[in-house]
Structure formats: structure tokens, C-alpha cells
Enzyme design. Structure first.
Site, PDB file in Angstrom:
ATOM      1  N   GLY A 174      49.953  10.014  27.104  1.00  0.00           N
ATOM      2  CA  GLY A 174      51.013  10.744  26.419  1.00  0.00           C
ATOM      3  C   GLY A 174      51.216  10.184  25.024  1.00  0.00           C
ATOM      4  N   CYS A 175      51.637  11.033  24.112  1.00  0.00           N
ATOM      5  CA  CYS A 175      51.723  10.609  22.709  1.00  0.00           C
ATOM      6  C   CYS A 175      52.790   9.538  22.491  1.00  0.00           C
ATOM      7  CB  CYS A 175      51.952  11.806  21.792  1.00  0.00           C
ATOM      8  SG  CYS A 175      53.375  12.829  22.220  1.00  0.00           S
ATOM      9  N   ASN A 176      53.968   9.724  23.059  1.00  0.00           N
ATOM     10  CA  ASN A 176      55.000   8.694  22.916  1.00  0.00           C
ATOM     11  C   ASN A 176      54.557   7.393  23.561  1.00  0.00           C
ATOM     12  OD1 ASN A 176      56.988  10.427  21.711  1.00  0.00           O
ATOM     13  ND2 ASN A 176      57.301  11.351  23.708  1.00  0.00           N
ATOM     14  N   VAL A 177      53.840   7.530  24.664  1.00  0.00           N
ATOM     15  CA  VAL A 177      53.370   6.363  25.403  1.00  0.00           C
ATOM     16  C   VAL A 177      52.426   5.531  24.545  1.00  0.00           C
ATOM     17  CG1 VAL A 177      52.116   5.608  27.449  1.00  0.00           C
ATOM     18  CG2 VAL A 177      53.580   7.655  27.557  1.00  0.00           C
ATOM     19  N   ALA A 236      52.302   5.314  21.327  1.00  0.00           N
ATOM     20  CA  ALA A 236      53.025   4.634  20.249  1.00  0.00           C
ATOM     21  C   ALA A 236      53.764   3.404  20.767  1.00  0.00           C
ATOM     22  CB  ALA A 236      53.997   5.608  19.582  1.00  0.00           C
TER      23      ALA A 236
END
Lengths: 350, 350, 350, 350
Positions: free
Chosen positions: D150-153, D155
Site C-alpha cells: 500500500g502507498c501509505n505503508v 512511506a
């Protein structure tokens, strides 16, 4: 890596974009980078995106620092580049992203810039359609000096030139209004370019026939139309985006026989084989987001019969097709490389 | 609190702005609020800014729900308001923010909207200069029906009308290009209005003489010019801001005797005493940020002698002076209240 | 018009917002406006939104220029206001929008500002809940000197103080991360505030415990918690908007008995009667757009049981509730006027 | 061109970014593109930037349509990809950009997603530092199934993992607050994603421990820390930009012996040789603009001694390093190609 490229004015936005493109170019390598007031600092301090060049030091902008490269690209304020170019060897390819060598008419230069004219160089807009056939591209192979077009100029020219070249629109009452991203104004520390002033705001500047891109647009459109005088009302507006120019250009239809079909045909014919200029399918209009970071222009045109005008619209990224990409494209042509080498076609959208 | 106001279509952006203005109005109070698909929900669910009205429930939009108020403001899609207004008593002041009652020319209505014309109401642009003296304001006192102008129309009309009324510019080749904020498109759930598509992007829409605001602009400019036919090329572009319209309008100068002085004088004379329309000092150009949230238009004009054209620019907030503020201003006039009552003049900048 | 107000530092963003609010205030009138480097210029050159004051000339910022008013509001860089305030008569109400008089702890001042402490004034955050009952509001009636809080401080304090005052959250490990609009940084001409750098970008600044708002937040939270030491990790980030602060603040729950109900009850109790601070209905989270231009804070809080923390969020407009609105609100209280007089509650959304 | 790639879900933002990257990839070619509700339409209607693929037709998303390719990349809502992947041959490389196969803990899946767990695949975050040495990269060569993070993950993990792997920070009280661009939410037609709502606004969502990326972050940080339980407060906020995630992550220092030096050393050691993850020079903080369109993460870390915490910040482009670039990077590794092949490192700034 075939050739090395020095960049003068590498701390600015055009300089950063040139470096981004060169990093991805298979035949052109980054050489010396120079700056004026930022000399001695690193690229990393000015271009956080250029990770691979972060430790490169900016040297002072002098002919000595730029010597010894195959290509020199000048990204300097107008006035500065003419002086510097004169000190560079004739057999080095020099591309000037500034205005100094774009105009062929010395009187027009003096009227808009107020200084002596430095003379003109081959003009780096390969897709400019010329009256009677041919394109500006033919002037570039083997050139050792190239004047890179102004960003607004590229957008307006690409939008309208096909209609003038084919005679379906008239050159005597052209109106162009542009929505422009802020990076076109560079890193000038003036209040009206502060983020707080720009976000949520649209405003015009250089209104009423005083913008310096006007004679350059007229020069291009005159070439397209075969020498006719071009009357142009030109108004740029700043809108809240970093990059991008959307040029909305209208001109009068030349006669009753001109209709949507002949207009579309003029544009199709002009751009059918262009790798970087795309006439969109009917009904789809350009958006600057679709060309972000790409050396690409999207163009659309339609006829407003009630108004007796065509409306032609072009979208470009002012830093890529509008400046740095145009320089690399012209360098490719001048050096005998494939014109499209190393240049992105796909925009970074959304 | 003198009068109560019912709002039909209160869940949309125009409805929200009407409520914001009414909350600050000393003589008009918020009555029933209605909606179509959102009926039964609270205002708080749709307008987080309206803290004081958060618990008000949206009722279904019917003539019954709107009955019993002194004023009814319709913020509905075109077509819906004509039908509803016909059911409201003649002595209730009804202001229609939609298009149904703006055009006096039934043929123009049919051509652009494709339905039967509902007839025209007194037109709510008080500052519209009329040929031969006078302004549109005179038609509003005592009116019980008012057609609120379209937002783009207000911007273009205020920019150019003084030149037509005084005859310094010609009506036969007007070109208008607008930079428009997204709230003018309402809350329509279409992909091209998503934030991801809009931010960083400028793009035109309704290009080529098809936008429905065209006949309304022509109607206004005809009134200003004393009946002349108006030829108009009109192109709106969406730019990344929520609110605001910047209209760049150019028209031909009528003759050799017309110069910067006579042009400026025409605009000064038109707006010297206007509380909401301001001709900026020479050299200063409008920015939409300066009118955000205000019922104010900023206007500037200059002459481009080489192009033979004036360039006139107006900035408004499409939701305030462009819609809700215009409705309140007209309501003030119709009810015999001071025209400026409760309306903000100062924009929320930066 | 009861009282006249002089503004020192009127060319900046805080100064402009003060003038916008004063123009709409029924009891406070605009008096002398001063500036430093912009003295001699007009307000119109700096604040295009202030049409009604466009011709006012900025005088140099001196005690003489500010004399003879009932109220003086200082919108100056820290350091400048202490010196100036010392020259103003004791019976004039002076409100300082800068930092000089906010901290009661001279050592904290020296640690973060590196200069001598100017002493502290009554603190202008009326809604600050104090341990043991009461609010900061009680210190303001009759005051002749008021320190207006820092904008980030107001957001973080309003978000978290109710939990500390009631003991449901602990002061020993508070973490606050803020999304901040650019106008909080003023009109400083630095490259990182250029629109081209800000649009499309989020970035933190003053990271790692060095931001000067930290001791002020700690001071407020200590007052709320009844004297406990406050440990605070504070990180502001710049995001692409002109106005607005969204403060996301988390702190540990104090015990097993603390649940969502007792947390919500603490916040409800603190803000139930506040005219400018609104606890949103459960499930609805603050957005800065809803408070744009308003003297309003929107607050929400929830419990993350797995993390053992509350998450409290506050949204304010940094220029209104964060600075100029707070000054006017405190002036109202100090002068014995109704606290809410002349202050907008409804944000300009969308 | 070595291998062909089919894209399922090609009409969305992740699909568009995959296609942009594949067009520039020297060894991977675009094969079939599929969609659900948009099947039958062209790519040109959904991705104006993909000029070279404008005429490709979207086929319905079925196993049959995806058959016959070397690689299949799924850019589908969670739930959809597990079902489809089960029908694809075992020897085809399948990369899932959705969540279905990321979590190893079936109970965590059920708690956050409410459905049956589909099982886990090798996890496509090559730079994830593992406790005891090694990186996640080692799991990918030869893999035929890859779960793209996941993208937030990505980061949050890249920001903090080095500290946990070396033990300088503790896993028991991590707080992460993110500023997120809107494209992470896809093209969902919901009012809160309209441009009018987003521009000028910052707001949090999924607050209080309910966001589905939480267990995935915990899983990664557990791997980094050697199995410890990870307590995480996680709050994403939407800010006005199309692309980009700025993750501000703080965690407690583990002991008195830990100082700025040992912290910096931990991060330096973790990322010294990474081609796509860059620890910035001290004092320089990440900005999302610098990684726009690039498969790059910029990371910085500092110690706040007074707060007893590190603050670590990472900036990525959610669509590139956050999704599509990560998929291509993992495909390179799985196929035995150079890991960096065809992936841009330089962001499109400004």
C-alpha cells in the site's frame, strides 16, 4: 555516451529541467554546470529532485568554465547569453534558451527589449509549418547555434500555424489568451509569485501589447502565412499551477468556403507525422496535466461559425516542450541524432 | 429581521453561499431550505462552514415547502425553476439563480437549451450600463420576479459594457476567454471535476460557440450598445481554484479618434459610483483572490494600439457577485432596502 | 463608531486581515496604518482586496504615528513589538500579534528566541480551558495589554486542552503534526515560499523540537493540566493552500477507565457554550476550507483504543482565528464589547 | 522487448501510471488492458497523457483476456484480485497492486477487511530492512506472485524501519501522520474528492485506528524490529495535491545511549546502497514535489531530545514508488532483470 553538455544557469527552473532530461538521455551527458549568484553551491541545494547530481558544484558562468564540451546550453536572462555565446568556439553547438537570438527583425528587438540586437540564430521549433511546404526542422541539422523558442510562443504557434499555412484562417486579427503556470516566471523573488498570492488566484500580466513574446509569435505566424503581417492581441494570465501553458487562440476564417472539414484537414496534415505534436480526436480538448514533464504538445481546433472564427488550443509544459525539451530536441537534430532520442512523450498525469 | 427567505436547492454550492450571506444580513432571515435528492438530510452534512445552521433539515423542493416566505430564491438546474416559480404567489419576491428566465429572445433560448422558453424576468445585474444612459438597476425596485445572471455572463458584461455604451469599442468581433474556478460547475459527480484531474491542470470546455452563456452575454452587450448585433467568440477554461472567474475580453476600437484616454474615461464614468464594481488604478490588474467571498467585481482596461483592440479584464467570485451575492443585491433593490445591505465588499485574500 | 484602531505592520498578511475584519466591525474603526520598508506606499499596492482603503498611505512605524488611538494592534516581527509597546501610553489597549509577550517563562524565551525576555502580557486565547475550572477569557476584560497567540499554538491548544483539563489524557507524550497554509510564513521573499515550489508539494520544516511555538503550546497545556510538565513532539508541514491550519494531535489515555464516552464528554463540556469553537458531530472531521476567513475553530476527537491514544484534530484559518480574529476578539473583551462583535463565524467554502 | 505485460484495471490512476512506466521500459511491453465498467472504451478516453496508447480498447477483466502474457499486473479493488489471480497459471508472474495478498495474519485481515483471507504472497517492498540483516528484496527473485505494498505503508515503513532494525527506536508507541495527495483515493465519484472541496482544504480521514493500512504497517515494522508488537497511531490527511505522500513518523528513543549520531548511522547504513531510497543530507527535509513521477523515496530523520523521540519523514509519489513503480521494480527482480530497469529516479520538479 556520445557528447557532453554544459549548462549555464543551472540553478534555475529551466536548468533543472535540462538536467532532468539529460540524465535520461542515452547520448548526451551532463558536464559542467554554472550559475551566477549561486556559484559555489551544490545542485542539491537548488534541485532536490536531482538526487544523482546532488553533490555537483555550480561554477561561475564564464566562457572558460563552459569550454571543452560538445554542447553548451544557455539558460540565462536575456542580454547575458549573447555576450557569453560570442566567446564560445564556432564549432561547439550552443543552444540559447533565452531571447537574445530569436528575432530576425532588429527593429522589433529594439522596440520590445530596448537594447541592441545580437543577431538571429536558427530557430529551434522543428514543427513550425512554413508556407509553401516544409517545416522549421530542416534548418537544424548541422547547426552550431540554435535559438530555443519562448514557451508562450511555442504554445501559440503550434496552436495556430497550420491554419495560416493553408490559408483557412486570416493573420490580421489573431487573439491569444494563455493560462500559464508560475515556473515560466522563474525563481524571481517578487511578492506576486509567492504561493500565498498565487493559490486561489487567476490574474493577467503584461496586458495590452507589451509582452516580449509578441514579436516572436508574429515572426512565426508570418513564416507560416507566407509573409503576411500578423496582428495579434496577446494576454497571458497566471493561474495556480507550477507548470503548463494552455493557449486559447482564435483567428478569423478566411472565407465562406472554409468549414470544419477544411480546418480539421489543415491541422491533421500539419501534425500527422509529428512525434511531439498531437491533434486530439474531435471533441477532446487539451489539458496541461496530460503533458506534464513531457516534450509534447496537445492541440485541438474547432470552428465557431457564428463568430466567424476558429478556436485553436494547445497545451504544453512550459519547462519541457516550452524550454528544456525543445533544446534537447534541437540538439538531437543539430547533432544528427534521432530527433526523439531521450525525450518523454507521456505526461505525468494525473 | 424584516423578511424571511426560503432557499430551493440549498444543498448545492450556490445554496450554501446564499445561506452564508443571509446569515450576515441584518434584514433577511433564513427560512425553509429545500433540496431534491438530499431532502431529509441536514445542512451540516453538506455545508460544514454553516455551523449555525448545521441542524436544519432539507425539505423536499415543493411549492408548499416554499410558501409563506417573503422571498424565495431558486438555486436549481435550468428547467426546474420555471415550473416551480409558476406555482408561487405573484406577490412573493422570487429570484431565480438558474437560466430559465434570463433570455428575452425565445429563439435564442430554444437554440441553446433545446426546450420551450419560460419567458423572461427583470434581469438582476444592476450595474449593466444601458445605451443612452441609465442602468439595469432601475428595473428592479418593486420587482417580484428577478432573473439572476449567469456567473460568466456577469464577468464578461461588466468587463466590456462601458466601451459599447459609449461607442469606443465595436460589438462585431468580441473575443472572451475566461479562467474559471470549479465551483461554477456545481457538485456534479463527473470524473473531470475530481481534484486529481483539476489540480495542476488548465483545460477549456464548451468551445466553439456552444456555451449557453453566449446568448445571455450577447443580450447584455446589445443593451449596452443600443441594439447592435454582437458577435462573440467565448471560451471558458477550468483552472485549479475553487472560486473565481477572470474574464479577459477584447473588442475592436471603433475609430482613430479613440485612444487610451477616451477608453479609460468610458469605464470611469460607468463605474465611478458603483459600490460593487471597481475600476482599478491604471497599471494594476485584477486578481480573483482579491474578490474571494465578496460581492465585488474588479475591472481594468487598456488599449493595444498595434492590435486595434481594447483588452478589458474583470475578476469576480462566481458564487458571490456571480450568483448568491447578485441575488441578495437584487433582493435588496426589489424590497426597497439599501442595495449594499449585508453584502461584503472586501475579498478574503490572500 | 466607538473606538479607533491603529495597525502597525499593515502591509503584511496579518495586517491585511486585521483591516478586513475592522472594516466590518460596528464599533472599531480603522485609524493610522504603518509599515517599515513599505512606508509611503498605499494600502492598495499591498492589499488589492481592501478596495475601501486603497488610497490610505502607510506611515512609518513609530510611537508617534500610533499615538492618539484607543487601540493599537502590532503585527510586527518578534523583537520589534516589545520596543514599540514600551513607548505607548499605559491606558491605550495594545494587542501584540507577535511573540514578544506570550511566554511567562523567561528561560524558555531565551532558549527558543535567543534574546532577553520582554515580559508577559495577558494571553489572548479566551477559550483556553484552565485546570480547576474557568477559562482564559476571564483575564481579558479591562486589560490594556494583550498577547495574541501564535497560530499553530491556537490550533494545537484548542484541539487538546479539554482532555488535559479533565485528566482523561496525559501530558507526558503529546505528538502534534500540522498541515499549514503558506500565509503563516508571511510575505518573506524566500525561494521555498514561491508558488512554483509549494504547489504540488508537502514538506515539513523546523523539525525536531526547534519550532518557536513549542514553549507556548507547552505553557497552554500546562495551564490546562494544572501544572504538569508537557512533553511535546511538534512538526509543522507546509501544504499547498494559502490559508488554514489542520492540527492532528495525539496524547495517551490516562487509564483503563477512560473510554470514548468520557473523552467526548470532556470536549463537549469545554466547548458547549463557545461561540467560536465547535466540536463537530461524531464522525465528521474538520476541514480547513470550512473555516476560511472565519474566526472559528472546528474540533473533533476520537479514541484509538489499540494505540491507547486520543486523536484530536482542530482546523482554523491561521490569519483569522489564528491571528487577526483573535486580536479583535480579545479587543472586544478588553473594551467591554460583546465578545463576538464584528467577527465572522461562517467560513467561505467551498 | 523481452516480456509482455497485461494490466487489469487499466482505466484507473494506478493503471495509467503502470502504462506510463511500461512505455519507457526497455524489456517490458504493454499487452492487453482491461477494465470493469469502462470495458469497450479506449485508453484515450481515460488517460489523455497516454498518447501512444490512445486507441487501445479496454477489454473486460477476465482470466481469458489476461492469458498469454508473461506478466499480469492487477490494479483492482481489494476482493477482486484474489478471485482473478486464482484463475491465472502458476508460472505467470502476477503482481497485485491491491490489498488481498499483503497480510500474513488472517485474523488481522478479517478484522480490518471483514472478509475471508486470501493468503499472502511475497511482499514487494525490496528496501524493507529486516531484523538481523537482509532486506525484503531477497524474497523476490523467481517469485511468480508478488503483493505490491500500500502507498501509505511504503512511506511509513521506509521512514521508520531502520530505527527499529537497529534498535535505536522503540516499536511500542509509533505515531504517523500523513499528508496525502488525492490520486491515492482513485477515481471514486464522491463529493469529498471534488476539486472544489479539496483545493484550499486539509482534512483527515479514517481517524482513530480504523485505516486498513494499519495492520500492513505493523507487519512491516514487526519484521524490521524482530518480532516485537508494534503500537501505531496512524492518521492520514488529504491535502490539495494530486500526487504525493509525506509521512511524518515519530517513535521513542530506546535509551540514554541513543543520540543523533547513532540514529543517523542507522538510517545511513540502511539506505546507503539503495537506488531508490535516499537519506537526504542533514538539515534538508523531503518535499513530495522532488519525487513526482519518480520511483524514489526521500527520507530524513532527526532526534528531538526534549520529546525523547525521533522524527522520521519520507516523501514518495503514491502512484509511482507507492504503487506502479513498486510493481515494476518487483517485476524486474522477479524476472531477473536489473532492479532499476526502466524506472525514473528524478522527480518532475518544480
Amino acid at each position: 555516451m556520445g557528447a557532453t553538455v554544459a549548462i549555464a544557469g543551472a540553478s534555475g527552473y529551466a536548468g533543472g529541467e535540462l538536467l532532468r532530461l539529460l540524465l535520461a538521455h542515452p547520448e548526451l551527458g551532463v558536464g559542467t554546470v554554472t550559475a551566477h549568484s549561486k556559484a559555489g553551491e551544490t545542485l542539491g541545494a537548488h534541485h532536490p529532485q536531482l538526487i544523482e547530481l546532488a553533490d555537483r558544484t555550480l561554477e561561475p558562468t564564464t566562457a572558460e568554465a563552459l569550454a571543452g564540451h560538445d554542447v553548451v546550453i544557455l539558460a540565462l536572462p536575456h542580454g547575458a547569453s549573447a555576450q557569453l555565446a560570442a566567446q564560445l568556439p564556432d564549432d561547439v553547438l550552443v543552444l540559447d534558451c533565452g531571447a537574445d537570438h530569436r528575432l530576425t527583425d532588429a527593429a522589433a528587438w529594439r522596440r520590445f527589449y530596448g537594447t541592441e540586437h545580437a543577431g538571429s540564430w536558427p530557430y529551434g521549433l522543428p514543427e513550425l509549418v512554413l508556407h509553401g511546404g516544409g517545416k522549421q526542422r530542416d534548418a537544424l541539422p548541422g547547426a552550431t547555434r540554435v535559438a530555443v523558442p519562448g514557451c508562450n510562443v511555442t504554445a501559440v504557434t503550434l496552436a495556430l500555424a497550420p491554419g495560416l499555412a493553408t490559408g483557412v484562417v486570416a493573420p490580421d486579427d489573431v487573439v491569444a489568451v494563455l493560462a500559464c503556470g508560475t515556473s515560466g516566471a522563474g525563481k524571481s523573488l517578487t511578492p506576486h509569485l509567492l504561493a500565498s498570492e498565487i493559490m486561489g488566484a487567476a490574474s493577467p500580466y503584461a496586458v495590452g501589447g507589451v509582452h516580449r513574446h509578441i514579436p516572436e509569435i508574429q515572426q512565426n505566424l508570418r513564416l507560416a502565412s507566407g509573409g503576411a503581417d500578423v496582428t495579434l492581441s496577446f494576454t497571458p494570465t497566471l493561474v495556480p499551477m507550477s507548470r503548463g501553458i494552455l493557449a486559447t487562440v482564435t483567428a478569423k476564417l478566411t472565407g465562406d468556403g472554409v468549414d470544419g472539414g477544411s480546418v480539421r484537414s489543415a491541422w491533421e496534415q500539419a501534425y500527422a507525422d509529428e512525434p511531439f505534436v498531437h491533434l486530439l480526436p474531435e471533441g477532446r480538448w487539451p489539458t496541461t496535466a496530460a503533458v506534464l514533464g513531457a516534450n509534447t504538445a496537445h492541440v485541438q481546433v474547432t470552428v465557431d461559425e457564428a463568430a466567424g472564427r476558429v478556436v485553436a488550443v494547445a497545451a504544453i509544459d512550459n519547462l519541457t516542450k516550452g524550454t528544456a525539451g525543445a533544446a534537447v530536441q534541437s540538439a538531437n537534430l543539430a547533432l544528427g541524432l534521432p530527433e526523439t532520442l531521450g525525450l518523454p512523450v507521456t505526461g505525468v498525469a494525473p
